[in-house]
Structure formats: structure tokens, C-alpha cells
Design a protein around this motif. Sequence first.
Motif, short mmCIF file in Angstrom:
data_model
loop_
_atom_site.label_atom_id
_atom_site.label_comp_id
_atom_site.label_asym_id
_atom_site.label_seq_id
_atom_site.Cartn_x
_atom_site.Cartn_y
_atom_site.Cartn_z
N SER A 1 67.40 -31.16 60.37
CA SER A 1 68.04 -30.67 61.60
C SER A 1 67.49 -29.32 62.03
N GLY A 2 66.86 -28.59 61.10
CA GLY A 2 66.26 -27.31 61.44
C GLY A 2 65.00 -27.45 62.26
N ASN A 3 64.34 -28.61 62.18
CA ASN A 3 63.18 -28.93 63.01
C ASN A 3 62.04 -27.92 62.85
N ALA B 1 81.85 -24.06 50.64
CA ALA B 1 81.24 -23.24 51.67
C ALA B 1 81.07 -24.07 52.94
N PRO B 2 81.12 -23.44 54.11
CA PRO B 2 80.98 -24.19 55.37
C PRO B 2 79.57 -24.71 55.55
N VAL B 3 79.45 -25.76 56.33
CA VAL B 3 78.13 -26.27 56.70
C VAL B 3 77.49 -25.24 57.64
N GLN B 4 76.30 -24.80 57.30
CA GLN B 4 75.62 -23.80 58.12
C GLN B 4 75.09 -24.43 59.41
N LEU B 5 74.78 -23.57 60.37
CA LEU B 5 74.22 -24.07 61.63
C LEU B 5 72.86 -24.71 61.37
N ALA B 6 72.54 -25.71 62.17
CA ALA B 6 71.29 -26.43 61.98
C ALA B 6 70.09 -25.50 62.01
N ARG B 7 70.15 -24.50 62.90
CA ARG B 7 69.07 -23.51 62.99
C ARG B 7 69.70 -22.12 62.91
N SER B 8 69.22 -21.32 61.99
CA SER B 8 69.85 -20.03 61.72
C SER B 8 69.80 -19.11 62.94
N PRO B 9 70.94 -18.63 63.42
CA PRO B 9 70.96 -17.65 64.52
C PRO B 9 70.31 -16.34 64.07
N TYR B 10 69.82 -15.59 65.05
CA TYR B 10 69.09 -14.36 64.76
C TYR B 10 69.69 -13.21 65.55
N ALA C 1 72.34 -11.74 69.80
CA ALA C 1 72.45 -12.83 68.84
C ALA C 1 71.97 -14.10 69.53
N THR C 2 70.81 -14.59 69.12
CA THR C 2 70.26 -15.77 69.78
C THR C 2 70.37 -16.98 68.87
N VAL C 3 70.50 -18.14 69.49
CA VAL C 3 70.79 -19.36 68.73
C VAL C 3 70.21 -20.57 69.46
N HIS C 4 69.95 -21.61 68.69
CA HIS C 4 69.64 -22.93 69.25
C HIS C 4 70.60 -23.90 68.59
N ILE C 5 71.65 -24.22 69.32
CA ILE C 5 72.74 -25.05 68.80
C ILE C 5 72.30 -26.51 68.67
N TYR C 6 72.84 -27.17 67.66
CA TYR C 6 72.59 -28.59 67.42
C TYR C 6 72.96 -29.42 68.65
N TYR C 7 72.10 -30.38 69.00
CA TYR C 7 72.36 -31.20 70.18
C TYR C 7 73.23 -32.41 69.83
N GLY C 8 72.78 -33.24 68.91
CA GLY C 8 73.56 -34.41 68.51
C GLY C 8 73.53 -35.52 69.54
N THR C 9 74.70 -36.06 69.88
CA THR C 9 74.80 -37.17 70.81
C THR C 9 74.78 -36.67 72.25
N SER C 10 74.49 -37.59 73.16
CA SER C 10 74.43 -37.23 74.59
C SER C 10 75.83 -37.23 75.20
#
Length: 357
Positions: A114-116, A149-158, A172-181
Motif C-alpha cells: 500500500s506504500g507504493n 498498536a494502530p494500523v499506520q497510514l499507508a504512506r507515512s505523512p511528512y 504536514a503533507t500526506v497521500h491518503i489511501y484511496y481504496g474503493t471508488s
Amino acid sequence: MQRYAILDQIADLSVRTRTVEGLTRLRAGLAAEIPDRTATRTLLLATWNIREFDSGKYGFRSDEAYCYIAEILSRFDLIAVQEVRDGLYPLQRVQQMLGPWWGYLVTDVTLGVSGNAERMAYLYDRRKVRFTGLAAELVLPKPRNARVAPVQLARSPYLAGFQAGWAYLTLATVHIYYGTSKPNDARRLAEITAFSQTVAGAAGKLSAAPQPAPGVKAEPGNLLLLGDFNIFNRQDVTMEGITRAGFVVPEPLQSVPGSNVAKNRHYDQIAYFRRLSRMRPTGRAGVFDLYEHVYRLADADLYQAERQVRPGRSFKDWRTYRMSDHLPMWIEFDIDDADAWLAGRVAAPSQPLALTS
């Protein structure tokens, strides 16, 4: 200018001509829509998800594409960039094209499917913006009394701290998980909520402003979220995940079109926490539709040969791997607080000037 030197390296005259014509249109479009940069008075802040930058999924980007990307980035003072891939060459090349006075900060690669293989980055003009030294990747804390521990974000925010004019900013920048449409995908909503609440909860510890001696009131600074939240609509529950945590979308951005190519999805956002200090929106903001100027649908036949390197995609989709499937979002802030500070000297002459140059 340094970024145009690449044109002399394009051997194919037809491609060079096409690139010059594209740059000319692009420059005119940028000049018409985005305010001129100033030396000290304003800050042009942007966020841009540059698709697969640069995975080579449909062929690595050409010199032409780099010319256009660098031209767009050059119109801003500070840019949060998402989807920088594991190789740093694209980011380094853009920095070189922008000039030696530009700097960047970048995370390591987020591992896992999921981190791509993505990184987060900031590009900034060091003549205008100073990095204060604060930089961190966000890890979600374990809630009290939780067994796991909680599930971490798919891509680590910076997160990173900057100073521009009178203003201190922690971004604080982030790329949130997309998942389903779906507008309310469960994991997407959970990530947005956890990210926003975690950053808001730590706001007091995230100021980029100088920290005074104990007992002396510190400059509050400014805390902003920005990036790709994959929010479909401003009325969705995913948007509420940001606003309920105390973040506010500046009024000039509340009515701009969506930031996807069709401009009907509000994937990208810029929001500040509660209030702003020593900076204020000028009223000018937007998303820039680069496809009105380069890689236009009317130009599809001009790219037939290049598309054959990785056939099977329509031109409309292929071009998003040259540029992006997101449009850059931007906002202008006034960062000259001299008049207000001077007026305050009458009421509080003993208050020290906390700013540093």
C-alpha cells in the motif's frame, strides 16, 4: 534561465519546437492565473501530486515533460509534492532545473504494497523560505489502554518547519489511501481522521517558531495540512475528518474546482489549524489546469510515436504519466506583518521580537 538550457539538448527539431511552443502557452497561462512572486511580501504555497514521479510505468518522462513540470513549480515559493517514487533522480533533476537556490526535503520510501514505494517531499526557494530544522515522519501513537498498536497510514505523512517573512509554518503533507471508488471508503476515512486528530493533538509541540526561555510566551506559528486526501466532495464525511479536528480550509480555496483532471473531485486540500499567525490569505487561490496549455487533447497526434513505447493507453490517460492526474493547488498568503507588529509596540513595548532572519 537555467531550466531552459535543456532545450538545447533536444536533438529532434520537431520535438524542440513543440516544447518551445508548449512552454510559451504554459507561461502565458501561469502568468494569467497565478500572481507574481514577491521578494518578501507574499508566500505562494502549493501542493501537487505528481503521478508516479518517476516510476517509468508508461515510459520515463521526457525532457519536454520535465520542462513543463519545472516551469509550473517555479511559479511557487514552497511546494509539497506527493508520489515521489523510490529513485531520487526526478526530484534532483527538477531542483537542478529550478536553480541552485532551490532546496528540497524528502522522506525515505514507505515500504509495503500500500506504500507504493512512495516518498513525500517539499521543494522551496531558499531566497524566500528558510527550513527551520524541524522534520519528522508521523507515526500514529498507540491509544491508552489499547492492546495493539494502530494500523499506520499507508504512506507515512511528512512534517517540516519553515519560515517565510514574518510567518513560521509547520507543514504536514500526506497521500491518503484511496481504496474503493466510494466517497466514504472506511480505511480512507480512518486515515484522514487519525492523521488530522494526531497532528492537531500534537500542535503545541510542532511549532517551527523559535522557542523562548521558560515562562516567556512563544510565537504560536502556523500548522497546516496539505496534500492528497482523496476526498471526493467537500460535503463528504471524509472532509469532516479534517474540520472536526480543528482545521480550516481558507475561504479562497472553499470554492475552487476539484483538483483532478476532470475538476470534479476535491482530492487535494490545504487547511490550517484554528487560526493563522502573522500571515493571512490574500484572497487569491486556485487549481491550475495545465492541460489547457500542454498535452492538450488536440495535440494527441503529435505524440503518436512516443506513445508506442508503451501502447494500450488512450492519450487522455497516457499524458497523466507525463504530467499528472492531479492539478496543482495553490494559495497566496500575505506574510508581511510589520505594520501590525509596530502598532503593537505602543500597547506592549516590552514584548521581544521573536523573529529571526
